[in-house]
Design a protein around this motif. Structure first.
Motif: not given
Length: 339
Positions: A86-89, A119-121, A253-255, A272-273
Motif C-alpha cells: 500500500a502507498d496509503v491506508v 489524521s482523520s480528514p 496514513a502514508v506507508i 492524503l492532504e
C-alpha cells in the motif's frame, strides 16, 4: 462529551504544501498508487481518486492512477503487515494503523501527528437502520437487548466499524449505569445474544440486512445508513439515531517504506492532504461522511444533525487501552460472545 460541528482547519491550507510536494525531477510521469481502505469507502474513493488525478495532472502534468483495496479494516491492516504494498491506508480506526507501525515498522509511531485532526480528514458516528415503519419500535440502545430482537453487526475481530459499534454500546451502558463496568458488560452480552451472524466487514453486514433480509436492526456507520435510505434503497428502510453515540474517527496514513521504495512519496502525501481541501471535503460530505473543514460542515447541517457524542479517549482511555480491554484474546468480547 461533545456535539460534533467540525474542526477549524484554517491553519492547514494546502496550496503551499502541494506546491512543494509537486516539485518534479523531470518531465511528466505516470504514477500508480494503492489505497488500502475499509469496507464502506468504495464510492467515496472512486470519486475522490478521479478528482485528485485531475488536480494533480493540472498541477504537475503527472498522470495518477489510484488502485483500491477494500475489506474489513483489521483484515486490511493485516494484509499490509503481511506485505501488501500500500502507498496509503485509509482505515476505520487509528488502532489498525498503529498495528502496521508497530509490527511492520513501515511508518513511524507518531504517524497520527503528520496530518490535522489526528489524521482523520472526515468523521462519522453510528446509528440504527430499521425496516420501513420500524415494526419493532426500536428507538434507542435499550431496545436492542429486548427478547426477540435480531441485531446485525459485524465481527469486532475483523471489522473496524464492529469495534466502534461495540464500544458505542459499552459506552452507552456506562453512561446509563453510572460507569458501572459490570453492568456495561452485562448489557453488551445481552446485545450480542441477539446477534444471529457476524459478517467480516461493514458492507457485508449491510448486505446481510438488506439483501438477505436477516435482522430487525442494523448497527452501522451513519454514512452507510444514509447511502441506503437516500440512494440505494429509498423508501424501504428508516434511520434511527440513538440518544448518545460515539465519535468515529477513521484515520489515514502514508506507508513510508513502500512509497520510498516505489518513488511515490510526494504523490502519496499530496493525495492524503487533498482530502482536507474543500474539494475533498465536499466529496466526503456527498458520500455521507461528516466533513471536518468548518466551511464545508456548515453547508451540510441538514444531513448531519448535532448529536451527543463521546470519544474513545474519553470513555476508554484511547485505542490502545480499548483494544487491550476488549479485543485481545481473552478480552471482554471473547468473554461475552458465545456463538
Amino acid at each position: 462529551m461533545k456535539c460534533f460541528t467540525g474542526v477549524n482547519l484554517k491553519t492547514f491550507f494546502l496550496v503551499s504544501a502541494l506546491g512543494i510536494a509537486a516539485a518534479s525531477s523531470g518531465g511528466a510521469r505516470d504514477v500508480t498508487l494503492l489505497n488500502v481502505s475499509y469496507d464502506p469507502t468504495r464510492e467515496l474513493y472512486l470519486e475522490f481518486n478521479a478528482a485528485f488525478a485531475k488536480h494533480w495532472k493540472e498541477k504537475t502534468g503527472d498522470t495518477v492512477t489510484v488502485k483500491q483495496s477494500h475489506g474489513g479494516s483489521s483484515k486490511q491492516a493485516r494484509s499490509v503487515i503481511d506485505g501488501l504494498r500500500a502507498d496509503v491506508v485509509t482505515l476505520a480506526l487509528a488502532y489498525d494503523i498503529d498495528a502496521i507501525a508497530e509490527r511492520s515498522k513501515a511508518l513511524p509511531p507518531d504517524w497520527q501527528q503528520r496530518l490535522p485532526g489526528n489524521s482523520s480528514p472526515y468523521v462519522s458516528t453510528l446509528g440504527f437502520l430499521v425496516r420501513k415503519g420500524n415494526p419493532k419500535d426500536i428507538k434507542d440502545w435499550d431496545d436492542l437487548v429486548k427478547p426477540g430482537i435480531s441485531v446485525v453487526t459485524p465481527n469486532p475481530k475483523t471489522s473496524g466499524v464492529a469495534r466502534w459499534n461495540y464500544l458505542a454500546a459499552w459506552g452507552y451502558a456506562l453512561k446509563a449505569n453510572q460507569n458501572d463496568q459490570k453492568k456495561a458488560q452485562e448489557y453488551v452480552a445481552k446485545l450480542y445474544k441477539n446477534v444471529p451472524v457476524l459478517d467480516s466487514g461493514a458492507r457485508g453486514a449491510t448486505t446481510t440486512f438488506i439483501e438477505r433480509g436477516i435482522g430487525d436492526v442494523l448497527i452501522n456507520w451513519e454514512n452507510e445508513l444514509l447511502l441506503v435510505t437516500r440512494k440505494t434503497n429509498p423508501g424501504q428502510f428508516e434511520i434511527v439515531m440513538p440518544t448518545v453515540s460515539i465519535l468515529a474517527e477513521p484515520a489515514v496514513a502514508v506507508i513510508d517504506r513502500n512509497v520510498n521504495r516505489k518513488g511515490t512519496a510526494d504523490v502519496a502525501r499530496a493525495y492524503l492532504e487533498y482530502l482536507y481541501s474543500e474539494t475533498g471535503q465536499e466529496i466526503a460530505a456527498k458520500h455521507f461522511y461528516r466533513p471536518t473543514l468548518e466551511s464545508v460542515a456548515a453547508k451540510h447541517t441538514d444531513t448531519f444533525p448535532r448529536l451527543e457524542l463521546f470519544t474513545v479517549a474519553e470513555m476508554f482511555g484511547g485505542w490502545q487501552q480499548a483494544h487491550r480491554d476488549h479485543f485481545t484474546e481473552g478480552g471482554s468480547f471473547d468473554r461475552i460472545y458465545k456463538p
